[in-house]
Write a protein that holds these residues in place. Structure first.
Motif, PDB file in Angstrom:
ATOM      1  N   GLU A 219      46.616  39.169  52.472  1.00 20.82           N
ATOM      2  CA  GLU A 219      46.221  40.131  51.137  1.00 20.82           C
ATOM      3  C   GLU A 219      46.885  39.648  50.132  1.00 20.82           C
ATOM      4  OE1 GLU A 219      47.125  44.730  51.134  1.00 20.82           O
ATOM      5  OE2 GLU A 219      45.369  44.071  52.621  1.00 20.82           O
ATOM      6  N   SER A 220      48.221  39.241  50.297  1.00 23.40           N
ATOM      7  CA  SER A 220      48.877  39.055  49.067  1.00 23.40           C
ATOM      8  C   SER A 220      48.443  37.533  48.374  1.00 23.40           C
ATOM      9  CB  SER A 220      50.540  38.889  49.350  1.00 23.40           C
ATOM     10  OG  SER A 220      50.475  37.574  50.366  1.00 23.40           O
ATOM     11  N   ASN A 223      43.218  37.549  45.494  1.00 24.30           N
ATOM     12  CA  ASN A 223      43.494  37.990  44.262  1.00 24.30           C
ATOM     13  C   ASN A 223      42.625  39.434  43.979  1.00 24.30           C
ATOM     14  OD1 ASN A 223      44.026  38.358  41.377  1.00 24.30           O
ATOM     15  ND2 ASN A 223      42.260  36.841  40.687  1.00 24.30           N
ATOM     16  N   HIS A 224      43.134  40.282  44.446  1.00 25.05           N
ATOM     17  CA  HIS A 224      42.612  41.780  44.357  1.00 25.05           C
ATOM     18  C   HIS A 224      43.066  42.500  43.096  1.00 25.05           C
ATOM     19  CE1 HIS A 224      40.883  42.077  48.233  1.00 25.05           C
ATOM     20  NE2 HIS A 224      42.220  41.806  48.769  1.00 25.05           N
ATOM     21  N   GLY A 225      42.011  43.091  42.566  1.00 25.14           N
ATOM     22  CA  GLY A 225      42.375  44.239  41.221  1.00 25.14           C
ATOM     23  C   GLY A 225      43.502  45.027  41.868  1.00 25.14           C
ATOM     24  N   LYS A 226      44.254  45.539  40.926  1.00 21.59           N
ATOM     25  CA  LYS A 226      45.202  46.557  41.331  1.00 21.59           C
ATOM     26  C   LYS A 226      44.426  47.929  41.484  1.00 21.59           C
ATOM     27  CE  LYS A 226      49.459  44.356  39.537  1.00 21.59           C
ATOM     28  NZ  LYS A 226      49.856  43.947  41.160  1.00 21.59           N
ATOM     29  N   GLU A 227      44.829  48.698  42.491  1.00 20.49           N
ATOM     30  CA  GLU A 227      44.574  50.041  42.730  1.00 20.49           C
ATOM     31  C   GLU A 227      45.493  51.195  42.253  1.00 20.49           C
ATOM     32  OE1 GLU A 227      41.524  50.845  43.564  1.00 20.49           O
ATOM     33  OE2 GLU A 227      40.786  49.152  44.555  1.00 20.49           O
ATOM     34  N   GLU A 230      52.473  49.341  39.715  1.00 20.61           N
ATOM     35  CA  GLU A 230      53.563  48.583  40.530  1.00 20.61           C
ATOM     36  C   GLU A 230      54.726  49.627  40.519  1.00 20.61           C
ATOM     37  OE1 GLU A 230      53.767  46.243  42.566  1.00 20.61           O
ATOM     38  OE2 GLU A 230      51.991  45.093  41.961  1.00 20.61           O
ATOM     39  N   GLU A 401      50.511  47.990  49.738  1.00 20.02           N
ATOM     40  CA  GLU A 401      50.648  47.154  48.416  1.00 20.02           C
ATOM     41  C   GLU A 401      49.720  47.889  47.245  1.00 20.02           C
ATOM     42  OE1 GLU A 401      52.186  44.369  48.678  1.00 20.02           O
ATOM     43  OE2 GLU A 401      52.537  44.276  50.742  1.00 20.02           O
ATOM     44  N   SER A 402      50.133  47.312  46.109  1.00 24.41           N
ATOM     45  CA  SER A 402      49.425  48.051  44.879  1.00 24.41           C
ATOM     46  C   SER A 402      47.969  47.689  44.817  1.00 24.41           C
ATOM     47  CB  SER A 402      50.000  47.580  43.486  1.00 24.41           C
ATOM     48  OG  SER A 402      50.135  46.234  43.470  1.00 24.41           O
ATOM     49  N   THR A 403      47.425  46.653  45.556  1.00 24.87           N
ATOM     50  CA  THR A 403      46.055  46.165  45.672  1.00 24.87           C
ATOM     51  C   THR A 403      45.179  47.137  46.502  1.00 24.87           C
ATOM     52  OG1 THR A 403      46.710  44.578  46.992  1.00 24.87           O
ATOM     53  CG2 THR A 403      46.514  44.103  44.595  1.00 24.87           C
ATOM     54  N   SER A 404      45.868  47.597  47.552  1.00 23.23           N
ATOM     55  CA  SER A 404      44.966  48.146  48.554  1.00 23.23           C
ATOM     56  C   SER A 404      44.999  49.801  48.461  1.00 23.23           C
ATOM     57  CB  SER A 404      45.668  47.940  49.731  1.00 23.23           C
ATOM     58  OG  SER A 404      45.212  48.849  51.075  1.00 23.23           O
TER      59      SER A 404
END
Length: 1060
Positions: A219-220, A223-227, A230, A401-404
């Motif tokens: 996951e890290s 390259n996900h967008g942040k949900e 931080e 994570e901030s992306t999930s």
């Protein structure tokens, strides 16, 4: 040779981060010793191995590397894994790299007598300490330290026990694997497969943790967008809290609006004064920013124009619809960082098969649904989703994570099938972090023996040291039916001078439970006995709790007693004595029998076993003595209660429901506990003893005594109580406990006794929780006990050491205080203020868990009782309800018959509202609702309306709303706007109890008026002398001295004893 000459001084270099985020190089002195405890029974070097030792029936010792301890500690918690040696290096790595939560878990594991593991302080042993080499990474140095410590350990035991070091470092396996004969270095996976091939649960947990780690790494890398934004670094949060920019508190999520509403209560001290007087609303999932219920968070206040209010409409916990906000705006903020994660084990359920979507080839990524509505769905990787569809399982959260959108976790174990009783009870225990494993062999070995072949007897040495009350005092106990853990017994007798002697005798648990023994450590960990609706989990083994420490009838027992000499007319205390005694309880009565004797009903004699077996003449004499004792005990209790009433004692009584089971443990009925005067008599005697013991231990240990206080509640919590009382025309003064007590006493509706009961119940809801504390942690003016009818200046718990660890601590303090008075030295040391405060926090947490578990188990059995009944045809599903709160789309209703509080909707999801026909029966029709402060009107489109007022009696139908993922809940439906007729037996009992209560109130009122008259006379005498002799009306030394003299004229014996 001195201690310092036997130690080698060296230096340890640390790189620490300061509050500004800068790395600082710190050099500290480090002392190495030749002898450090190894805690092995194979030791040949005479190490001072105090405490638990490693088992001698194992084939090897296992030493986990620091990385294994960090990542797989929950596997090392399995009791099957014995002979585990945790090196100091690994423990410090957990402390500094993984945070307080995991480190506390490790410390508790090492303390737990049920787990065969020890800590070896390798960094203080001269031959096993290795300094870090120049250019060596911290991780490599830690692994090297642990390996050479394992080698030293093997040689220290002269090769008697092979040592296996387990690590995830492949280079370390290659480097050290064959370096030392007798010391094996292998991977943790190989260790589990070769040494524990049959432990299926361990292998499943290992695979689950490994899969979770891989998912996080993948996951890290994606390259996900942040949900979510931080989180700010800890050092920035700490600086912001000190400056007042951020506010620290614990996030409390509203279970009915978990996705929308959370509240943060101000915690700790900020650098600047704050004007906040209420909780901070955190509105919406984005604002909660990955914080989970129970986390310690830092929040930033939003501008006032962005503040929102609480939702006021009723809603189901899993409703997705966002309702409009109608309450006044309150301080609103957003989470900017996490101070401390408080993640735990979570009970979850897999979604229905049609909702499961595969997100991987080797494993399925599934969103499981937590049992607790406050917790978000958790993503885990598993291939068992199909097989475990109908089961509840346990998972742990690893990261968010901030992306999930959801946190990631891993599977731990299976609990059992959904809706099976044992599964649901276990779910309640896990959700409240309650561990009730069987007592260990080490604990049972400490227990005294009491068998028919080898009965326990009073020790002659103990007999010489104690005061023997067996032939001088009529001692008896009064407890609920079926009670086995009898903590307390009472005695009352007339002395030669005509005065009375009151005695409270408490089981001397500390005689059997020595400080820091295995039994003591386990009792400290449990902190309390856990009472559920159909069972209990004891704090102490049964040989103590139900036998040798239980003050049963007709057997000799050790006790710790408090005895007062009371004036024969006023019941003022003349003398008090504390000490260890030997007693033999003459009668073990239950409450109903004692109340019958008090009421003059002698038919109950056959239900008192000790009287039943006597001949008629002896029985009559013994019965007369017993009745005299019960009557005098009740009279004393009334007078004690009166004195506390003068000081503002609050009489707050909730409805307690008892689950009545048949012989096959099936639910027969839900029975409200009927209040009896004898309940108040026993409670008053226990409160009296607790208060006097509190004064005694505080006088001896002013800075480290364990007391209990009830802080004054925040005034905004009384809003609902004040508004409800106003609806009936009553004024509630909540400025002090005395004012509140008076207001509640005057809030009596002659036509409806339930109005006062409900108002008192609301007062309980507004109260803050009573807490244990160390007297060195707060000023004396904070000792005051506000609630529970006490109004005392000092209070503690002394009377239930079988089921409360706090009482055990107080017993030890009291015994040390008694020895100090005699200039004798105590055998057991007492806690420092810091250690005692930590212990108090632990006990407070366990008490909250116990209360919550008891409440949830009662709700479980309430649902089980109604679940197999047809609400349309079964008369038991129809009951009288009382409206106690008005919401925008319904009302909150209290059902006295079953002690149920719940929501009743006046508007359904189709937009229809409740209407009534000519017979007052309710139906759903199109329409609208109009809400006012104390009433709500349902207006039907085709004409007609019905009004529901606060405290209206209505008829409700009770049914059960089932859920796969969550606990079942009670559902209330209004079927008539008229009261449901109660049975005559209930009315009769209520009338009888009301008459008894009136008698007690009459006695109380008369004594209170006499006390007030005495005080007014004292004040008048002071005023007259002041007018005669004073020189001026200004503030001067004379005025000050007069004020002091005025205080001296007051009856200070009352003040000191009863907390006025």
């Amino acid at each position: 040779m001195t201690l310092f000459e036997r130690m080698l001084k060296t230096e340890k270099i640390l790189h620490l981060r300061n509050s500004r985020g800068k790395t600082v190089r710190v050099v500290r002195e480090h002392y190495l010793r030749e002898k450090v405890p190894c805690y092995s029974s194979f030791c040949q070097a005479n190490c001072q191995n105090d405490g638990k030792l490693l088992a001698n029936d194992v084939t090897h010792y296992v030493v986990p590397d620091w990385k294994v301890v960090q990542d797989f500690l929950e596997i090392l918690e399995f009791p099957e894994l014995k002979g585990v040696v945790f090196m100091q290096t690994a423990c410090q790595a957990v402390q500094h790299q993984k945070g307080r939560r995991l480190y506390s878990k490790l410390r508790n594991l090492l303390k737990d007598a049920r787990h065969n593991c020890v800590l070896f302080s390798n960094e203080f042993q001269k031959c096993s300490y290795l300094p870090r080499e120049k250019g060596e990474s911290k991780e490599k140095w830690q692994t090297r330290c642990i390996y050479y410590a394992a080698v030293w350990y093997y040689h220290h035991l002269v090769g008697q026990m092979p040592v296996v070091m387990v690590t995830e470092d492949e280079e370390a396996i290659k480097q050290f694997g064959s370096e030392t004969e007798g010391v094996f270095v292998i991977s943790f996976k190989d260790y589990l497969e070769n040494f524990w091939p049959d432990l299926k649960a361990v292998h499943e947990l290992y695979d689950s943790i490994l899969q979770s780690q891989r998912d996080r790494e993948n996951e890290s890398q994606e390259n996900h967008g942040k949900e979510f934004p931080e989180h700010l670094p800890l050092e920035i949060l700490e600086a912001g809290i000190k400056s007042g920019r951020y506010i620290q508190g614990i996030l409390n999520v509203n279970k009915h609006r978990a996705q929308m509403e959370g509240f943060v209560r101000l915690q700790g001290v900020t650098g600047k004064e704050t004007e906040l007087k209420s909780d901070i609303l955190v509105y919406g999932g984005k604002a909660q920013n990955r914080a989970i219920h129970g986390d310690v968070v830092a929040v930033e206040l939003l501008p006032k124009n962005e503040w929102k209010g609480r939702g006021t409409a009723l809603c189901e916990s899993d409703d997705k619809v966002v309702v409009e906000v109608q309450s006044e705006p309150m301080p609103t903020g957003r989470v900017v960082g996490i101070i401390q994660r408080n993640w735990r084990d979570y009970v979850v359920t897999f979604p229905p098969r049609e909702d499961i979507q595969s997100q991987g080839k080797s494993a399925q990524k599934i969103l499981v649904v937590p049992w607790d509505y406050k917790i978000p769905k958790i993503r885990i990787s598993t291939q068992q989703a199909e097989a475990l569809q109908d089961y509840r399982i346990v998972v742990r959260i690893d990261s968010w994570e901030s992306t999930s959108l959801y946190p990631n976790g891993h599977f731990v174990r299976v609990l059992g099938r959904i809706e099976e009783l044992e599964t649901e009870i276990t779910s309640i225990l896990i959700e409240n972090f309650i561990s009730v494993a069987p007592f260990s062999e080490a604990q049972m070995r400490e227990m005294p023996v009491n068998t028919p072949q080898n009965p326990w007897k009073v020790d002659p040495e103990e007999e010489a040291e104690r005061v023997d009350l067996r032939n001088t005092h009529l001692v008896f106990s009064i407890d609920p039916k079926g009670c086995e853990d009898v903590d307390d017994a009472l005695s009352v007798r007339k002395l030669r001078n005509g005065n009375l002697e009151l005695g409270v005798h408490i089981a001397d648990v500390t005689h059997f439970v020595k400080l820091s023994s295995c039994t003591d450590l386990e009792a400290r960990n449990r902190a309390t006995t856990y009472y559920l609706a159909d069972r209990r989990y004891d704090m102490l083994p049964a040989v103590l709790s139900a036998d040798l420490c239980s003050l049963l009838g007709g057997v000799d027992r050790y006790a710790l007693s408090v005895m007062w000499e009371l004036d024969k007319t006023s019941y003022e205390v003349k003398k008090v004595w504390f000490g260890r005694t030997i007693i033999c309880s003459t009668y073990k009565m239950f409450y109903e029998a004692a109340q019958a004797l008090l009421d003059g009903d002698l038919n109950v004699v056959d239900e008192i076993p000790e009287l039943k077996k006597l001949d008629d003449d002896s029985r009559q004499q013994k019965l007369n003595d017993l009745i005299w004792a019960v009557e005098n005990l009740t009279d004393i209790a009334r007078h004690i209660r009166t004195k506390r009433s003068v000081c503002g004692a609050l009489e707050l009584e909730g409805v307690e429901i008892r689950v009545q089971l048949d012989d096959d443990k099936n639910i027969d009925d839900l029975v409200p506990k009927q209040p009896l005067e004898v309940h108040e008599t026993i409670a008053e005697c226990m409160i009296f003893a607790n208060h006097w013991v509190a004064k005694k231990v505080w006088e001896s240990f002013p800075y480290h005594a364990l007391l209990r206080h009830h802080p004054a509640p925040r005034q905004e919590f009384f809003t609902n109580l004040i508004e409800c009382a106003r609806a009936k025309g009553f004024n509630m003064d909540t400025s002090s406990n005395k004012a509140l007590a008076d207001s509640l006493d005057h809030a009596e509706d002659p036509n409806d006794p339930f109005v006062n009961k409900l108002l008192r119940s609301m007062a309980i809801q507004a109260m803050s929780n009573a807490l244990y504390f160390s007297t060195g942690s707060c000023s004396e003016d904070q000792f005051y006990h506000y609630e529970l009818g006490l109004a005392l200046d000092k209070y503690t718990h002394f009377t239930s050491p079988i089921r409360r660890y706090a009482d055990i601590v107080v017993h030890r303090l009291l015994m040390i205080a008694i020895l100090k008075e005699k200039n004798l030295e105590a055998e057991e040391p007492f806690f420092s203020n810091k250690d005692l405060e930590e212990l108090c926090q632990h006990i407070n947490n366990r008490n909250r868990a116990a209360q919550q578990a008891q409440k949830q188990s009662t709700e479980l059995f309430q649902c089980m009782y109604f679940k197999d009944k047809d609400p349309q045809t079964d008369e038991r599903c129809i009951a009288d309800g009382i409206i106690y709160s008005i919401r925008s789309n319904g009302v909150l209703v209290f059902v006295p018959r079953y002690g149920i509080k719940g929501a009743a909707y006046l508007k359904d999801k189709e937009g229809r509202v409740v209407s009534t026909d000519s017979d007052s029966n309710c139906k759903w029709k199109p329409g609208s609702l109009q809400r006012f402060q104390n009433k709500i009107i349902s207006i039907v489109t085709d004409g007609g309306s019905v009004t529901f007022n606060m405290f209206d009696h209505i008829t409700v139908r009770i049914s059960v709303q089932t859920s796969r993922a969550h606990a079942d809940t009670i559902r209330l439906e209004i079927i008539s706007n008229k009261p449901y007729q109660s049975s005559s037996s209930v009315v009769k009992h209520e009338t009888l109890h009301s008459a008894k209560a009136d008698l007690v109130k009459e006695v109380t009122k008369a004594a209170e008026e006499a006390q007030l008259a005495h005080r007014k006379a004292s004040f008048r005498a002071v005023e007259e002398e002041y007018k005669e002799y004073c020189q001026t009306q200004g503030t001067n030394l004379y005025t000050l001295l007069e004020e002091i003299r005025e205080l001296a004229l007051l009856d200070m014996s009352d003040n000191g004893k009863y907390g006025c």
